[in-house]
Scaffold this motif. Structure first.
Motif, PDB file in Angstrom:
ATOM      1  N   PRO A  95       0.792  -1.228   0.000  1.00 31.91           N
ATOM      2  CA  PRO A  95       0.000   0.000   0.000  1.00 31.91           C
ATOM      3  C   PRO A  95       0.827   1.283   0.000  1.00 31.91           C
ATOM      4  N   GLU A  96       2.158   1.175   0.055  1.00 34.38           N
ATOM      5  CA  GLU A  96       2.980   2.373   0.282  1.00 34.38           C
ATOM      6  C   GLU A  96       2.832   3.424  -0.813  1.00 34.38           C
ATOM      7  N   THR A  97       2.841   2.998  -2.084  1.00 34.43           N
ATOM      8  CA  THR A  97       2.775   3.979  -3.167  1.00 34.43           C
ATOM      9  C   THR A  97       1.413   4.647  -3.237  1.00 34.43           C
ATOM     10  N   SER A  98       0.347   3.862  -3.143  1.00 36.66           N
ATOM     11  CA  SER A  98      -0.994   4.453  -3.232  1.00 36.66           C
ATOM     12  C   SER A  98      -1.237   5.422  -2.079  1.00 36.66           C
ATOM     13  N   ARG A  99      -0.733   5.093  -0.894  1.00 30.24           N
ATOM     14  CA  ARG A  99      -0.878   6.011   0.244  1.00 30.24           C
ATOM     15  C   ARG A  99      -0.083   7.290   0.018  1.00 30.24           C
ATOM     16  N   PHE A 100       1.123   7.147  -0.549  1.00 27.92           N
ATOM     17  CA  PHE A 100       1.954   8.318  -0.828  1.00 27.92           C
ATOM     18  C   PHE A 100       1.262   9.239  -1.835  1.00 27.92           C
ATOM     19  N   ILE A 101       0.684   8.663  -2.877  1.00 31.87           N
ATOM     20  CA  ILE A 101      -0.026   9.462  -3.880  1.00 31.87           C
ATOM     21  C   ILE A 101      -1.191  10.204  -3.235  1.00 31.87           C
ATOM     22  N   CYS A 102      -1.937   9.497  -2.389  1.00 29.64           N
ATOM     23  CA  CYS A 102      -3.109  10.099  -1.744  1.00 29.64           C
ATOM     24  C   CYS A 102      -2.712  11.274  -0.847  1.00 29.64           C
ATOM     25  N   ASP A 103      -1.525  11.196  -0.274  1.00 33.47           N
ATOM     26  CA  ASP A 103      -1.056  12.261   0.610  1.00 33.47           C
ATOM     27  C   ASP A 103      -0.430  13.439  -0.139  1.00 33.47           C
ATOM     28  N   ASN A 104       0.004  13.228  -1.392  1.00 32.60           N
ATOM     29  CA  ASN A 104       0.845  14.230  -2.029  1.00 32.60           C
ATOM     30  C   ASN A 104       0.369  14.784  -3.370  1.00 32.60           C
ATOM     31  N   LEU A 105      -0.302  13.972  -4.178  1.00 34.08           N
ATOM     32  CA  LEU A 105      -0.582  14.412  -5.551  1.00 34.08           C
ATOM     33  C   LEU A 105      -1.456  15.663  -5.600  1.00 34.08           C
ATOM     34  N   PHE A 106      -2.522  15.674  -4.818  1.00 37.44           N
ATOM     35  CA  PHE A 106      -3.424  16.839  -4.851  1.00 37.44           C
ATOM     36  C   PHE A 106      -2.708  18.096  -4.363  1.00 37.44           C
ATOM     37  N   GLN A 107      -1.835  17.952  -3.374  1.00 35.60           N
ATOM     38  CA  GLN A 107      -1.091  19.113  -2.883  1.00 35.60           C
ATOM     39  C   GLN A 107      -0.161  19.654  -3.954  1.00 35.60           C
ATOM     40  N   HIS A 108       0.482  18.755  -4.711  1.00 37.51           N
ATOM     41  CA  HIS A 108       1.316  19.201  -5.827  1.00 37.51           C
ATOM     42  C   HIS A 108       0.481  19.932  -6.867  1.00 37.51           C
ATOM     43  N   LEU A 109      -0.704  19.385  -7.171  1.00 33.10           N
ATOM     44  CA  LEU A 109      -1.579  20.022  -8.165  1.00 33.10           C
ATOM     45  C   LEU A 109      -1.933  21.448  -7.745  1.00 33.10           C
ATOM     46  N   LYS A 110      -2.228  21.650  -6.461  1.00 31.94           N
ATOM     47  CA  LYS A 110      -2.576  22.990  -5.977  1.00 31.94           C
ATOM     48  C   LYS A 110      -1.412  23.963  -6.134  1.00 31.94           C
ATOM     49  N   VAL A 111      -0.203  23.484  -5.886  1.00 33.31           N
ATOM     50  CA  VAL A 111       0.977  24.347  -6.020  1.00 33.31           C
ATOM     51  C   VAL A 111       1.161  24.775  -7.470  1.00 33.31           C
ATOM     52  N   PHE A 112       1.079  23.827  -8.404  1.00 34.79           N
ATOM     53  CA  PHE A 112       1.286  24.158  -9.816  1.00 34.79           C
ATOM     54  C   PHE A 112       0.125  24.984 -10.376  1.00 34.79           C
ATOM     55  N   ALA A 113      -1.101  24.752  -9.893  1.00 34.71           N
ATOM     56  CA  ALA A 113      -2.238  25.580 -10.312  1.00 34.71           C
ATOM     57  C   ALA A 113      -2.083  27.006  -9.796  1.00 34.71           C
ATOM     58  N   THR A 114      -1.464  27.157  -8.625  1.00 31.68           N
ATOM     59  CA  THR A 114      -1.183  28.488  -8.087  1.00 31.68           C
ATOM     60  C   THR A 114      -0.186  29.216  -8.978  1.00 31.68           C
ATOM     61  N   GLU A 115       0.832  28.501  -9.436  1.00 30.26           N
ATOM     62  CA  GLU A 115       1.837  29.117 -10.307  1.00 30.26           C
ATOM     63  C   GLU A 115       1.219  29.568 -11.624  1.00 30.26           C
ATOM     64  N   GLU A 116       0.340  28.750 -12.203  1.00 25.10           N
ATOM     65  CA  GLU A 116      -0.267  29.080 -13.499  1.00 25.10           C
ATOM     66  C   GLU A 116      -1.545  29.905 -13.351  1.00 25.10           C
ATOM     67  N   LYS A 117      -2.069  29.987 -12.122  1.00 23.74           N
ATOM     68  CA  LYS A 117      -3.321  30.693 -11.838  1.00 23.74           C
ATOM     69  C   LYS A 117      -4.481  30.153 -12.670  1.00 23.74           C
ATOM     70  N   ALA A 118      -4.414  28.865 -12.971  1.00 22.50           N
ATOM     71  CA  ALA A 118      -5.468  28.209 -13.756  1.00 22.50           C
ATOM     72  C   ALA A 118      -5.251  26.705 -13.688  1.00 22.50           C
ATOM     73  N   MET A 119      -6.287  25.965 -14.099  1.00 23.13           N
ATOM     74  CA  MET A 119      -6.152  24.522 -14.240  1.00 23.13           C
ATOM     75  C   MET A 119      -5.812  24.220 -15.699  1.00 23.13           C
ATOM     76  N   SER A 120      -4.944  23.241 -15.910  1.00 19.39           N
ATOM     77  CA  SER A 120      -4.535  22.900 -17.276  1.00 19.39           C
ATOM     78  C   SER A 120      -3.969  21.491 -17.306  1.00 19.39           C
ATOM     79  N   VAL A 121      -3.803  20.966 -18.528  1.00 14.77           N
ATOM     80  CA  VAL A 121      -3.153  19.669 -18.713  1.00 14.77           C
ATOM     81  C   VAL A 121      -1.736  19.721 -18.159  1.00 14.77           C
ATOM     82  N   ASN A 122      -1.054  20.835 -18.362  1.00 14.87           N
ATOM     83  CA  ASN A 122       0.320  20.995 -17.889  1.00 14.87           C
ATOM     84  C   ASN A 122       0.405  20.911 -16.364  1.00 14.87           C
ATOM     85  N   VAL A 123      -0.545  21.533 -15.684  1.00 17.07           N
ATOM     86  CA  VAL A 123      -0.590  21.487 -14.218  1.00 17.07           C
ATOM     87  C   VAL A 123      -0.710  20.040 -13.745  1.00 17.07           C
ATOM     88  N   ILE A 124      -1.588  19.281 -14.371  1.00 19.41           N
ATOM     89  CA  ILE A 124      -1.819  17.891 -13.968  1.00 19.41           C
ATOM     90  C   ILE A 124      -0.589  17.040 -14.232  1.00 19.41           C
TER      91      ILE A 124
END
Length: 390
Positions: A95-124
């Protein structure tokens, strides 16, 4: 001051409430999800885009599926973007990888969306890459004490609903299906939105062979199942570092994971397939699920189950239908299958995770900021920003 105190009390109370629910074995309020044996479910909830339901049934000794639904701000800015994020993470090898993704992926998405000030394929895509790099860092640190973590990985299906658009990103063989209404007949047709990366599919085998033209054994038929290097069915994932970095494909990793011949470039990819869809008024709902569901139900079966019943309990109904099919295939009763304990249960079906999101039932309405984790790991309404912009 009062609101801060209430948030503190709520944070302290809810984990206790969740443990109490699990001890009782089901029933009670759906506000923190309910448990029925190995099945966890949240029958009803509201996100910015509509209603939703979630369900998870465990089959492995340790639950390898993880999932989440986040609704509200998709960046660190009050100005937006706002929307709904859905993640289905189907782990393998542990379960280690799936738990790591659940803890981190959305937070990364928020950081990159903040940089671009929008949602995009690139952000994801950046969020996926940062998550992959983060897990690689974990493997590097743990390798001397726990070398088997190099053979742990996860599929990763993500959807973002934002400003009338639906972004779907996928690694592995989880699946997203849209239910679209045909107004002339009243039918709801399934539209598969994600492409799957499983070498049982001929086009995926051909892709692997074209990427590794000098390796005649890149895909091998083993015990009537196609596998990459005879080891794994999926061609893309987060983790599985032993098939991406040659320095981790050696002793003391278990012999069964070690390749005889060296490799110079990654065998598996962490590059997600991303698609963008303009939502239509006829788009009724979305079904997101790990392959444990699709092993037993067709896209049309799943869409019919959701369409023909009330919204509440949709995910649980889908899980139950899949388990009933699993029982039927083994010529046993569903009631008997439910009595089989985790671990042994894996011989009958996989961990199954389902999230159903209904579209249009509250589009444009103000909705509380929400964060839900499948399986009762975390479930809370966040404080702070509590309305979407008009």
């Amino acid at each position: 001051m009062l609101s801060s105190l209430m948030n503190l009390l709520r944070a302290c109370w809810q984990p206790c409430a969740d443990r109490h629910l699990r001890r009782r074995g089901g029933g009670g309020s759906d506000s923190v999800g309910c448990q029925d044996g190995l099945l966890w479910y949240k029958d009803h909830g509201h996100d910015i885009n509509g209603e939703f339901s979630m369900a998870v049934v465990q089959a492995n000794n340790l639950l390898e599926d993880q999932s989440q639904l986040e609704s509200g701000p998709l960046s660190l800015l009050e100005s937006g973007p706002y929307g709904t994020f859905v993640g289905i993470y189907d782990g393998h090898g542990g379960p280690e990888t799936s738990r790591f993704i659940c803890d981190n992926l959305f937070q990364h998405l928020k950081v990159f969306a903040t940089e671009e000030k929008a949602m995009s394929v690139n952000v994801i895509k950046k969020a996926f890459q940062a998550t992959e790099e983060g897990f690689l860092s974990i493997v590097t640190k743990q390798w001397p004490m726990n070398p088997q973590i190099a053979a742990v990985g996860s599929c990763c299906l993500v959807a973002v609903i934002c400003n009338g658009k639906l972004y779907v990103a996928n690694l592995g063989d989880s699946r997203a299906v849209l239910g679209r209404l045909v107004r002339s007949t009243g039918e709801v047709l399934p539209i598969q939105l994600s492409s799957e990366h499983n070498v049982s599919i001929q086009s995926v085998r051909q892709e692997m062979q074209s990427m590794h033209p000098d390796d005649s054994q890149i895909v091998v038929l083993k015990h009537n199942v196609w596998r990459v290097k005879g080891l794994i069915q999926i061609s893309r994932s987060i983790g599985d570092v032993y098939l991406k970095k040659p320095e981790f494909n050696r002793e003391p990793l278990y012999t069964k994971f070690r390749l005889r011949e060296p490799f110079s470039k990654p065998i598996l990819s962490s590059e997600p397939a991303v698609s963008v869809h303009e939502l239509d008024p006829n788009d009724q709902f979305l079904i997101f699920a790990s392959d444990g569901l699709w092993e037993h139900l067709s896209n049309q079966d799943a869409v019919d189950i959701v369409h023909k019943h009330p919204h509440s309990g949709s995910a649980r109904r889908l899980v139950k239908a899949a388990m009933q099919e699993a029982a039927k295939k083994r010529e046993m009763r569903y009631s008997d299958l439910k009595k089989i304990d985790r671990g042994v249960r894996r011989h009958f079906h996989d961990d199954i995770t389902v999230i159903v999101v209904f579209l249009g039932s509250s589009r444009g309405e103000r909705s509380p900021v929400l964060s839900v984790r499948g399986g009762g790991v975390k479930l809370y309404a966040k404080s702070g920003l509590n309305t979407a912009p008009s």
